[in-house]
Design a protein around this motif. Sequence first.
Motif, PDB file in Angstrom:
ATOM      1  N   TRP A  90       0.843  -1.205   0.000  1.00  3.21           N
ATOM      2  CA  TRP A  90       0.000   0.000   0.000  1.00  3.21           C
ATOM      3  C   TRP A  90       0.880   1.258   0.000  1.00  3.21           C
ATOM      4  O   TRP A  90       0.689   2.183  -0.783  1.00  3.21           O
ATOM      5  CB  TRP A  90      -0.897  -0.048   1.236  1.00  3.21           C
ATOM      6  N   LYS A  91       1.871   1.236   0.886  1.00  2.18           N
ATOM      7  CA  LYS A  91       2.764   2.393   0.967  1.00  2.18           C
ATOM      8  C   LYS A  91       3.605   2.544  -0.287  1.00  2.18           C
ATOM      9  O   LYS A  91       3.971   3.660  -0.660  1.00  2.18           O
ATOM     10  CB  LYS A  91       3.689   2.267   2.179  1.00  2.18           C
ATOM     11  N   TYR A  94       1.486   4.770  -2.388  1.00  2.16           N
ATOM     12  CA  TYR A  94       1.125   6.148  -2.033  1.00  2.16           C
ATOM     13  C   TYR A  94       2.302   7.041  -1.662  1.00  2.16           C
ATOM     14  O   TYR A  94       2.248   8.239  -1.897  1.00  2.16           O
ATOM     15  CB  TYR A  94       0.070   6.138  -0.917  1.00  2.16           C
ATOM     16  N   TYR A  95       3.351   6.486  -1.059  1.00  4.26           N
ATOM     17  CA  TYR A  95       4.488   7.360  -0.741  1.00  4.26           C
ATOM     18  C   TYR A  95       5.126   7.916  -2.021  1.00  4.26           C
ATOM     19  O   TYR A  95       5.316   9.124  -2.152  1.00  4.26           O
ATOM     20  CB  TYR A  95       5.523   6.632   0.128  1.00  4.26           C
ATOM     21  N   MET A  97       3.758   8.141  -4.898  1.00  2.00           N
ATOM     22  CA  MET A  97       2.736   8.941  -5.585  1.00  2.00           C
ATOM     23  C   MET A  97       2.761  10.387  -5.082  1.00  2.00           C
ATOM     24  O   MET A  97       2.625  11.331  -5.856  1.00  2.00           O
ATOM     25  CB  MET A  97       1.388   8.256  -5.344  1.00  2.00           C
ATOM     26  N   GLU A  98       2.971  10.553  -3.767  1.00  2.10           N
ATOM     27  CA  GLU A  98       2.993  11.902  -3.212  1.00  2.10           C
ATOM     28  C   GLU A  98       4.186  12.697  -3.751  1.00  2.10           C
ATOM     29  O   GLU A  98       4.075  13.885  -4.044  1.00  2.10           O
ATOM     30  CB  GLU A  98       3.032  11.851  -1.679  1.00  2.10           C
ATOM     31  N   ASN A  99       5.316  12.017  -3.902  1.00  2.00           N
ATOM     32  CA  ASN A  99       6.465  12.688  -4.521  1.00  2.00           C
ATOM     33  C   ASN A  99       6.115  13.158  -5.927  1.00  2.00           C
ATOM     34  O   ASN A  99       6.453  14.260  -6.331  1.00  2.00           O
ATOM     35  CB  ASN A  99       7.673  11.734  -4.584  1.00  2.00           C
ATOM     36  N   LYS A 146      -5.656  10.356  -5.606  1.00  2.00           N
ATOM     37  CA  LYS A 146      -5.230  11.668  -5.146  1.00  2.00           C
ATOM     38  C   LYS A 146      -4.177  12.166  -6.116  1.00  2.00           C
ATOM     39  O   LYS A 146      -3.194  11.476  -6.384  1.00  2.00           O
ATOM     40  CB  LYS A 146      -4.656  11.519  -3.728  1.00  2.00           C
TER      41      LYS A 146
ATOM     42  N   LEU B 749      10.446  13.898  -0.564  1.00  2.00           N
ATOM     43  CA  LEU B 749       9.717  14.425   0.591  1.00  2.00           C
ATOM     44  C   LEU B 749       9.988  13.495   1.757  1.00  2.00           C
ATOM     45  O   LEU B 749       9.961  12.281   1.591  1.00  2.00           O
ATOM     46  CB  LEU B 749       8.212  14.421   0.307  1.00  2.00           C
ATOM     47  N   ALA B 800      -1.577   6.446   4.553  1.00  2.00           N
ATOM     48  CA  ALA B 800      -0.501   6.508   3.565  1.00  2.00           C
ATOM     49  C   ALA B 800      -0.891   7.367   2.371  1.00  2.00           C
ATOM     50  O   ALA B 800      -0.020   7.872   1.654  1.00  2.00           O
ATOM     51  CB  ALA B 800      -0.128   5.100   3.112  1.00  2.00           C
ATOM     52  N   THR B 801      -2.192   7.543   2.156  1.00  2.00           N
ATOM     53  CA  THR B 801      -2.629   8.334   0.995  1.00  2.00           C
ATOM     54  C   THR B 801      -2.155   9.783   1.088  1.00  2.00           C
ATOM     55  O   THR B 801      -2.129  10.482   0.088  1.00  2.00           O
ATOM     56  CB  THR B 801      -4.162   8.332   0.879  1.00  2.00           C
ATOM     57  N   GLY B 803       0.816  10.432   1.677  1.00  2.00           N
ATOM     58  CA  GLY B 803       2.194  10.365   1.218  1.00  2.00           C
ATOM     59  C   GLY B 803       3.188  10.260   2.348  1.00  2.00           C
ATOM     60  O   GLY B 803       4.390  10.173   2.118  1.00  2.00           O
TER      61      GLY B 803
END
Lengths: 477, 1087
Positions: A90-91, A94-95, A97-99, A146, B749, B800-801, B803
């Motif tokens: 899962w991480k 999403y981790y 993806m945020e970058n 997101k 990040l 986790a969404t 980030g």
Amino acid sequence: SKFLEEDPAGFISPEKYYTTELQVQAAVNGTYTGLDDIFSTDIGVAVSPSFSLEYLTGYSYRLRPAANADNQFLRLDPIDPANGYLENWWKAVYYPMENCNSVIDNLGRTTFLPESDKKKYLGEVYFLRAWYYFMGVRLFGDIPLKTTPTTDFNNVHIPKAKQAELYNQIVADLKMAEQSGLPWTDASGHVSLGAVKSLLAKVYITMAGYPLRKGNTYYQLAYDKAREVISSQQFSLFASYGDLRKNSLKNTGEHIFMLQRDLANAGNMLHFALMPFPDLPITIQPAYGGALAPRLEFYQSFNAADHRKGEQVFFFTEYPGFNNPTHIIPLPVPLIFKYWDEQAEQIGKTGQNFPYLRYADVLLLCAEARASLDGGSTTNTFAIDAWHQVHRRAFPGSVKPAQLHVNDVLKERFWELCFEWHTWYDMLRTRKALNTTTGQIVDLLGYQAPNHVHPFSEKDLLLPVPLSEVQKNPLLK
Amino acid sequence: CLIACMAIAQEAPRLQQVLIDLTARNRPLDKILQDIEAQTQFRFVYNSAELRAAGSVTINRKRINVEQALHELLPAGLEFRQRGYNILVLIKEETAGSAPNKDFLVSGRVVDAAGQPLSGVTVSAGNSRRATVTNEQGSFVINASKNESLEITSVGFEDITVAVTGQPLQIVLSPNRRQALNDVIVIGYGNLQRKRLSTAIATVSGTQLNERAASMNIVEAMAGKVPGASIMLNSGKPGSNPSIKIRGTGSINASNTPLFVLDGIVGLDPMIIDPSIIQSVDILKDAASAAIYGSRGSNGVILMTSKQGVKNKSNIIFSNRVSIATLAREIDLLDAKGALEMIERQYAYMPGRLAPHKDPSNDFARKDELFYPDGTPRYNINWQKEATRTALSTNSSLTFTGGKDNMTSLVNLSYKKQEGIMLNSSLQQINLFANLGWEVKPWLHLKTILNGGGLQSRNVDLNSLGFNAIREMYEYLPFIPVKYSDGSWSRKGDYPGAENSENPIRLLNEVRSVTGQTYVMGNITGTIHLNKKIDLVTIFSGQLGGAYNNYYSGKDVFGFSDLENGIAQRINGNAGAWTNEDYIMYNDRIGKHKFNALAGASWYFNVGTSTFAGAENFFDDFFSYNNLGAGTVRQTPGSDRQQNQMNSFFTRVQYDYDNRYLAGASFRVDGSSRFGANNKYGYFPALWTSWLVSAEPFFQRWLPAVSYLKLRASLGVTGNAEIGNYATLSRLNPTQVIFGGQQQPAVVLSNPGNRNLKWERGEQLNIGIDASLLNDRIAFTAEVYRRRTTDLLYIKQLPATTGYGGIYDNIGSIRNQGLELSIRTRNISGRNLTWTSGINFFLNRSNVLHLNGDIIYNWAGRIMEGQPTDQYFGYYRTGTWSTAEAADAAVFGRKPGDVKWLDRNKNQAKDAGDRVPLGSKMPRYQIDFTNTFSSGPFSVFIDVSSMLGHKLANFSRFIMESHTTSVNSYSAILNAWTSDAQHTSLAQLRLQSDGGENEMDNYYIEDGSFVRVRNIAVHYELQPAILKKLKMEKCTIGINAENYFLFTKYKGFDPEATSFDGDLNQGVDVYQYPKPKTLSLVLQVTF
């Protein structure tokens, strides 16, 4: 007061960033770091979440004793939402993806770069965001979508999005990447146009199959996109399977997109993790193997004449002793040779890349899409030729057939792409399995794979959302 | 205790500062002096006969100061002098005789209150260096001059000073009863007598710190002496850092360690403080006392006061300790025969399968060297003996003290070298400490300290999760020798199928890790007496330090550095800090109303940098870590810089009516750079009050058996800022990615910032009672407290969404509540024997009240709302599946002989829902019991300590005592399941490849309750006659036995253990460094 102000020197605050092109490059490079997240290891020996994907197929097993978390995947027990590997996967979506979101957002607002350069940088990031989401939607189904960076840390409960919505975003991102002016190939391992189009083909064929079942429109799109890659003539199959493992040939020829590794600073664990267990002295450091081995049934499903089954091609059954080449040591069971690194055998470190997209995959996608489009079998010569390129390498001198059935393509995929982290995804989108006893393609549901204790059923097809994430965001229930 | 008395003397108010009311008509002078005593803290010392001669006096004065009063009261022939809280009343020189300053013989006799003569009492003549001791009849003769006074000191009695009169003296000593109550304790920005205290402050004296000769640092020395402080000596490693927690665990993501202060230098590393320079330690336990330290006080404050020189007395004190340490207990591991039985049974899991040494077809390389032809072992090695040694340690200290007129000074030089019981582990430290007190002008006092030194240790417990030397000591197979006859080192994998890891003796010799630091710190305190009521204090402190960590592992050390051909690394750090504090103090008194007040401000600045460099591939081990350039492969270098600042304002007022009713309040405003831009400043108030019930006139009539009784209550708020620097800022961390086999720069990040982040808030209510009973034979203190930590500095878990994994936020609350009891008794105080006892008892219960619904899983435990912070949590093993249960076992995918776990949620699968709480990481009760027996020159000290109800997660046993172990194991593994003995918790033995799960479950979470005779000490004081010959003032010889008796069921080396931080993972035992028992010889000489 001024006395209490903080002015850190060891890291940069995002507010002060995005002022030079080199900063932009470093930020874009940062979005690649998520590609190896699933290969993380913990204190267990030869333990990593990444193997779950191969354990799930039922065609492999673990030589070392397994803990409960691995056992659930290995045995196809119901997967406990508290199973720690779920959180890893899962991480890993999403981790990174945020970058990507952060770079897309910030880079979009910069003005000092020429538009064309900006587009290229963004192209890489769009591709990677699609890559991460594509992984997430296939494994977990409906998941939150997101596309902007997190700014509010109080309202953090994002609802699940429908899979169709996720796929639309993935396609949109890949189309952006396709239009970004990237070169067809990139010898350093950056995202290339070839990678973008190949992934797009893969996304389309997935959308055509389960669970969206968009059918022929998307088989057509997949076929066209794969055909574009093939027709570009930028890629070619290696003549020898051994070349797939050659570090000198990384990012070229058959390799379209790879996880970049490096001996000194970013090693690849697979050479060691896939060694025999109990230890055999066939390499300088034989102590940490036993993570993954083919089930004998799967090994035996290969045609005896198939070159891929040959010694030291995809598998091996014996090996010379370390520093003692005349002493051949038999392995108790056939093991995977795909990631063997002769350099690691000598020095105990490996910098071998891991293939994420290779040309054989695209060739087979092309054939499968066409055969599906044509109602299960095709006479289309382009498609047949694509399949035959892959097949011919395993069976030199084999004659190109006049007609190709989709099941022939699927079988080829099971054998050609085995233990490359593709098989589970193929099984999900086609809902087909290779019956290792009969050598035939069968329906996934109801089939019991060699290492499983239950036949596949509907509830096994999606991983549960990790319990810890549900606790943090009740909307994921 | 002479030093202590003089230290107090410096703090006493001057006579003209203290106001009194006197009304008397024709009253004997000695009664009037008693009236003055009743109104002040002063005590008069006089010869009754002289006062009687002065007759009766009449006086009626209001608000007169003591000096003035005495001038008016005393007849012409008498004069007075102040000595701290003592006022000496003496015959004036000119009237005393015709030959001033001429020595003559003074004789006298010293008796106790019952008139019994006291022998061995030291009598010293005033300013001279002459001293003598009383004989069997209590008599003494000493050369003294008329203007001198005699100081009479004896252990167990109040010190007194008497004037020389020319007549034989009859001196009565009274037992040293309330000394503790008169002791001045340090409360942070000032001092207070214990009897005027309203908050929860415990004191450990320098003497107590020295009671256990094997203690090497200040925290270790405090163990068992402070009710409410959990001090866990978690390792036997030299220089290991004991964990200290005051009143429970209040924090999850910030520190739980108290704040250490030495003479106003705030925020020290206690490990570098040499206990021999410490006069006393005061521990601020409740929030009201700690609130004056604001945002850093929430885990309590430990105030250390250094020793000081004494005026007009020069001494040289030499002390030396030599200790011999040996392994205190061995773990019950398999011997060669047992280990082979285990292995044979593992192979026999598959019928017919033979263990390599029994298998004729298996001709492994070292077979003939390890086994006789019949398969019996040639060697039987006890690796616990091989890897440990008899360790010798020395600890020497030389102190010079002295003073003249307006200056006092103390210089201490100490050196210690401690060998660890594991081969090659060691610690050494050299320390120089000096202080100076200087009455520069009547209105200016300066005090300065300087402390500097270096320490270095060699570590063998590197990488606790890897295959280090200590782990191999546990796990190495007993039938393999250290070295073979050809001189080569053995390796565990020489026996086929065994985990192939390096020989522990080789690791102890060829892996070298040396850490150390050099440090210097100092401060200067100036006190300006602005007028009689107002003092101005300014303090500048500074600290500088360098730390290093050097590592080399040789070319051939398997699993460590053989692939790399040697690894050398160096980490160097530098840090500097300065503090400035300025405050103003106000003291006043109106009749029975006493006030004092304080207000001040402080600034603190701290900066640190670090550098890492490493290299691999050495052609020779010669260079070790001393020439990284000799390695041809460079590791990625690293460096860092961090800085933080604080700025604070504080004030405190205290009020005292008639020594009976006390109340006070303090308030501190603390600004820290570590907090978010929107919340730099925090506010920390405190309130306290107490009532000395026994001072009420009605009380002594009502309850005469109780000589002292005080009730007190306090309430305060403290903070916690220990989250590291820059936690509130968003970060882009530099890293590298690979493209085309080359490293390329990248940023990712890493940490979301929170500009609203603020300090953690700790509120604490404390209620205490102090009492003395039965003519002070029993003194006790009891405290109950409730501590609530709110706005936890907590890494709020994020979906986790976002980030991110989490963000620092002020969320959640934890409650700690507990009870502390401290009892001191004088059981026997006879002429020939005194026996005193002390009992410290405490308990603490924690509860997580709120945590955002998060659950945190740590080592074998969890933290969640509604549960204690220190909870173990996991699967519950109910036994093993029997042959009769084969069908039930199959439901769970198991076979007879496999482990059986409780299916708590009854879903017929082993999943997370089956886990249950498995006990407490921290002791439920902690008791320390000390006894001191003195008889003549001998004294005996016994310290028994006990912790009850805590559990340890014995990970070492989990790994070793597993049915698929491929290393040596506990002897108990032979009780594993067999078809003939199915009633057991251990699964049938087998090879790893035969499968079968194991878990870190209740079977490996063991009760750690213990009773330990921590220390036995016997001291002998040399007799005066010998001392005289040796020109010594005092000489003590002692022998001290530490950790000789331990009663526990725990199966590891020691039940006081953790392999990680003691904050949240106390009791997690992963191959702990074994604890020694230590025998020490102590010599202390004062010249």
